[in-house]
Design a protein around this motif. Structure first.
Motif, short mmCIF file in Angstrom:
data_model
loop_
_atom_site.label_atom_id
_atom_site.label_comp_id
_atom_site.label_asym_id
_atom_site.label_seq_id
_atom_site.Cartn_x
_atom_site.Cartn_y
_atom_site.Cartn_z
N ASN A 154 0.80 -1.23 0.00
CA ASN A 154 0.00 0.00 0.00
C ASN A 154 0.83 1.28 0.00
OD1 ASN A 154 -2.49 -1.28 -0.01
ND2 ASN A 154 -2.50 -1.53 2.20
N THR A 155 2.11 1.13 -0.26
CA THR A 155 3.00 2.29 -0.24
C THR A 155 2.56 3.37 -1.21
OG1 THR A 155 4.78 0.79 0.31
CG2 THR A 155 5.41 2.96 -0.42
N LEU A 156 2.07 2.94 -2.35
CA LEU A 156 1.62 3.87 -3.38
C LEU A 156 0.66 4.90 -2.79
CD1 LEU A 156 1.42 4.51 -6.44
CD2 LEU A 156 -0.41 2.83 -6.58
N ARG A 157 -0.26 4.42 -1.96
CA ARG A 157 -1.26 5.34 -1.41
C ARG A 157 -0.83 5.94 -0.07
NH1 ARG A 157 -7.75 4.49 -0.98
NH2 ARG A 157 -8.21 6.62 -0.33
N TYR A 158 -0.25 5.13 0.81
CA TYR A 158 -0.05 5.56 2.20
C TYR A 158 1.40 5.77 2.59
CZ TYR A 158 -4.97 4.16 2.64
OH TYR A 158 -6.33 4.04 2.49
N GLY A 159 2.34 5.46 1.71
CA GLY A 159 3.75 5.63 2.04
C GLY A 159 4.33 4.40 2.71
#
Lengths: 470, 470
Positions: A154-159
């Motif tokens: 989920n890095t794309l959205r939340y880092g």
């Protein structure tokens, strides 16, 4: 430089800490998932609060005993295993409390030994989302996830992991406790020690608790597999999707033909989404606020992308069960890789725009060394690819021992030349110390060494990880 | 400890750097917006690239000349002005290039002297958003904004200045250049020097360029003033709004009756949104993806909140012009404050849940000292309040000089007791060095001093800011 064996301070430790804190030195503490590093020995201590951690650290510092922090043991770069000496192995396994969940503040306070899946569940129970998510979430512990600044899907959205943290409690190498467990959103009271400890892989101190950010739960979620003609088309598709739903693209994973072949070969029970295996496909996962339908958004994205020849086929999950099945396929790829047995695997990132060129040139560089199969997959929305090199059918990794260094070097040189990172989400640990020396910025390395010496003059904290032990 | 006057290295600097880099020592370099700090002298150097900064730093380090980095000069805590000695004033004003805008990667590369409004405009031109936004954006420069980890109005949605940064280029105190200008989303190659320099207020090095994150532009935006019965109701309203539009709440600003009275008194041209001034109101600003209407969302939020008695009146901006007018009211409050003349102002944050109690107890604490007017307003969604204390009508700030320390102490003690920060978004600078010593965690302070000594053994970087000069 040699350290004092922990046996020398064992009597003092037994005096200072309750009997229950002493654990048997079982094999688990001396191994790591890829079997590359093996601990030689040590004493395992599992404190129950920050005071106990501090007392143990103080004794270790005074006597110059090496200290290896131990979380869930799931790290992939050997950061959790000291190969030499008899260190104090400081396990956070008994500090697992979820102290507070504050949905009104979108925050929670957890101890470092809390397992990621439990943290996610506690957030969910309070109607919130803790977005950090990765394959080992059933056993990875928060302290280790923060120490390694874990990435995940989920890095794309939340880092990355560091972006989920409001405050920390930690014990510094001399035993000093840093009480930084604030849950403030804005706080400019001096240097950001939080971000220095996060990603330091236990070489600057031990994280004992964290104040974490929570997120609103998306009201609607959905996933789809889309067949794309090329990695460049995958990137263009990402732009189309982001233009339509903004931050609603939660994950965007690239999967290549080789990964699908490996699944057929080693895990035929995993259902393939397309009758004919595509050369490239992406798993798109959306999370949308109230009033938006995930299916409709995925259909609209597909229609727009089809128009632009960015996709040729697609399948949208028709239920949460099917969405889970899509994700299970993605998450089975590392297991399939293990069953095939890689010659060399690389956790790399490059600037988004450089991905297509990297895939092309990486293939050429590897082919110049020999005949191999390449499974390139991963979090393409973040520029983070798992670029793994395998033997041809009928051969095995042992046949290629001699070529591994050349392959690793060729891939890493190319990544570096393209402005990328040779450690995107797994960290340096013990595996990539030389890579950091080779590819890291010399000015930064000098600053890192100065900081390490300043905070840990005896060099006792996880020696040999990140920086060469001195 | 005294430093060598810059005049001693002026010949060497003139040898090493082009003539155009030397600027006249005009008053601007020796002043700051609140007039509390006055520089005594120095030499102003405005390099055009990182090599020039490095050469100047090296000469300063060798001779032990103090160096004061200078950005837009808009900081509110005196971080940009050294009161003593004759330092090298290193201005970034000639390094203003926006080197690259990469909308496909949601990234841009800018030099440290770029003015925030220009960075925002360049992002907008590429169809993207650079979300950092604050009152001084027309003159504040990126380098200073990052060095102070600026906050502003969009923190609720996008985080602080540090959260907008992918990579940095910087010159360390000995002149070493750190080439960290990566635009990678995932990169775990050693300690996070980026976050250490961000928020260090120029005491650990000079930021010369940054790789910044961009965001998709919201497809629909809208704003409303809602009258709320209490600060607690404002917080509950925030939960209602976030449940409905997720991260779509861009800003959530609390405004009290006193702020509205000050506007009537000093800036009667500012139109008041309600016939009868409310005790408390909030400015809610939404940014939504395609397919959602901001007006409809604001109406739905209002309806749900009305049902729960969280709002009693409201006005939704009917145009972008009206939205700008709403924001102009909010942004006029600091100017109205200046015209009234505060006895003491406080940039504080507390945990979100503690806000109502803080406002109550803060009022009591100040009333125990004397009769004052309090204007409490600000970024309530982040827990960040500007809590400013003013004389009663007919009196002025000069009448209360003696009471200022007691007021400051009472407010800060209360903030600290409630787990808050006495420097939420403005930083420590020279103004709050004692506050940091008093309220900062001792373990963290010891670590900060060790880091400062390790990276800047001569103590030349912005001496007296953040940490007491030694």
């Amino acid at each position: 430089m040699t350290f004092t064996p922990v046996s020398k301070i064992e009597p003092a430790l037994r005096n200072a800490l309750p009997r229950a804190a002493f654990r048997e030195l079982s094999a688990a503490y001396l191994e790591e998932p890829r079997g590359r590093y093996h601990g030689a020995g040590g004493l395992v201590l599992a404190p129950t609060d920050v005071g106990e951690v501090s007392r143990a650290m103080r004794l270790a510092a005074e006597a110059r005993v090496a200290v290896v922090p131990y979380g869930g043991g799931t790290g992939l770069v050997g950061g959790q295993v000291a190969e030499h000496g008899a260190p104090l192995i400081l396990s956070l396994e008994r500090m697992t409390a979820i102290r507070e969940v504050l949905p009104g503040e979108n925050a929670m306070i957890v101890e470092a030994g809390a397992i990621l899946a439990d943290v996610q569940a506690a957030a969910q129970e309070a109607g919130r989302l803790f977005p950090l998510s990765l394959a080992s979430e059933g056993s990875a512990r928060i302290g280790g996830l923060l120490a390694t600044n874990a990435g995940g899907i989920n890095t794309l959205r939340y880092g990355n992991a560091r972006d989920q943290v409001l405050g920390l409690e930690a014990v510094l190498p001399d035993g000093t406790v840093w009480n930084g467990l604030t849950r403030l959103r804005k706080n400019n009271m001096g240097y950001d020690l939080r971000h220095l400890l996060i990603g330091a892989e236990g070489t600057l101190g031990i994280i004992t608790a964290a104040a974490l950010k929570l997120q609103p739960r998306p009201a609607a979620e959905g996933a789809a597999f889309f067949v794309v003609p090329s990695p460049q088309a995958a990137l263009d598709l990402l732009s189309v999707a982001q233009a339509r739903v903004g931050g609603g693209v939660q994950a965007f994973e690239l999967i290549g033909r080789m990964g699908l072949d490996f699944l057929s070969e080693t895990m035929p029970e995993v259902r393939q989404p397309f009758g004919e295996k595509p050369d490239w496909m992406v798993l798109v996962d959306l999370g949308l606020p109230a009033g938006q339908e995930a299916d409709a958004a995925l259909e609209a994205i597909f229609a727009e992308a089809l128009e632009a020849a960015l996709v040729s086929d697609g399948v949208i999950a028709q239920s949460e069960g099917q969405r889970a099945e899509f994700w299970a396929l993605r998450e089975s790829i590392p297991e399939a890789n293990r069953r095939i047995g890689s010659v060399s695997s690389h956790d790399i990132s490059v600037p988004l725009g450089a991905i297509p060129d990297f895939i092309l040139r990486g293939g050429e560089a590897v082919a110049a060394i020999g005949e191999f199969r390449i499974n390139c997959f991963g979090h393409v929305g973040d520029g983070n690819l798992h670029y793994n090199v395998f033997p041809m059918p009928g051969r095995n990794r042992a046949d290629h021992e001699n070529e591994r260094p050349a392959i690793k070097r060729a891939v890493h040189d190319l990544v570096h030349e393209m402005g990328g990172s040779v450690s995107a989400e797994h960290g340096i640990g013990r595996l990539k110390v030389e890579d950091l020396e080779r590819y890291g910025d010399p000015g930064k390395l000098a600053a890192m060494r100065a900081i390490k010496t300043a905070l840990d003059p005896g060099g006792i904290m996880n020696p040999g990880a990140v920086l060469r032990a001195i």
